[in-house]
Design an enzyme around this catalytic site. Structure first.
Site, short mmCIF file in Angstrom:
data_model
loop_
_atom_site.label_atom_id
_atom_site.label_comp_id
_atom_site.label_asym_id
_atom_site.label_seq_id
_atom_site.Cartn_x
_atom_site.Cartn_y
_atom_site.Cartn_z
N HIS A 2 56.04 25.19 37.14
CA HIS A 2 56.79 25.67 38.30
C HIS A 2 57.14 24.52 39.26
CE1 HIS A 2 57.40 28.94 41.48
NE2 HIS A 2 57.37 27.85 42.21
N HIS A 42 62.16 31.49 43.66
CA HIS A 42 63.18 31.56 42.61
C HIS A 42 64.46 32.23 43.12
CE1 HIS A 42 61.13 30.20 38.91
NE2 HIS A 42 60.02 30.65 39.47
#
Length: 233
Positions: free
Chosen positions: A215, A147
């Site tokens: 994700h 991320h």
């Protein structure tokens, strides 16, 4: 299953037509690094519910580095998400993003939290079967997160009419077996919903993570070896 087939057929039919994306311009007064954009500027029809800006997360409080409820991603990731959204809109659906760019200071916050004394404030909702320290070894949290490179997103499908999220068979950030793509306990509708999201995300060059249905990382991310630490503000 008929719902899934109809959705997939519609998606691929839509993909035959050109997709126009909203230009992602930098806002006056912002200081994002070159190559990053606010998602609400680049793709304004995508919804954002930044969970680490709130206390609705496994830590139980706002996480370091999250100063506003706005989503930041790389330009390339924003464009790809915009293409996914363009295919979902005719189906009455939209993307709902829980997290995207994550400052390194937020990841450091997770590390400190994992070393703090155990308590029951968030355990039952997010990691009932594990201790905090185990979450790193099991691959649910990392000291260096994709991320922080700006091209990884956590997201789901949401009804555009405001009636709520599609049922994925488990909540965002639940650390356990039912969050995995191969979870066999999901209903046929839950599997169909997950498959619709995964099909479109992979079609537009995102790679799924096997342990978390929400994700995804852009395959050709522009900063594959850089972990940023500028705050979200």
């Amino acid at each position: 299953m008929r719902f899934l087939l109809a959705c997939l057929a519609a998606c691929f039919a839509i993909s035959m037509t050109p997709i126009r994306l909203v230009a992602a311009e930098r806002e006056e007064g912002t200081s994002l690094p070159e190559g990053f954009v606010f998602l609400d500027v680049a793709a304004p029809t995508i919804e954002v519910d930044l969970r680490y800006f709130s206390n609705r997360n496994f830590v139980g409080s706002r996480v370091d580095g999250y100063e506003v409820d706005r989503c930041i991603v790389t330009q390339e990731a924003a464009e790809a998400l915009g293409r996914v959204q363009s295919e979902l809109s005719p189906l009455g659906l939209r993307l709902l993003v829980f997290d995207a760019y994550r400052p390194q200071r937020a990841v450091d916050h997770f590390v400190r939290w994992s070393r703090a004394p155990e308590d029951d404030s968030t355990k039952a909702d997010y990691f009932p079967d594990f201790g905090r320290g185990e979450l790193f070894d099991l691959g649910y949290i990392a000291a260096k997160s994709g991320h922080s490179r700006g091209s990884t997103v956590d997201l789901t499908l949401d009804a555009a009419d405001g009636s709520g999220e599609l049922d994925m068979g488990g909540p965002f950030d639940f650390f356990g077996e039912r969050s995995g793509h191969d979870y066999r306990g999901a209903t046929s509708q839950q599997r169909a919903n997950r498959l619709l999201l995964r099909t479109l995300m992979e079609k537009h060059r995102f790679r799924a993570y096997s342990k978390e249905w929400w994700h995804y990382t852009l395959v050709d991310e522009p900063f594959p070896n850089t972990y940023f630490d500028f705050p979200i503000r």
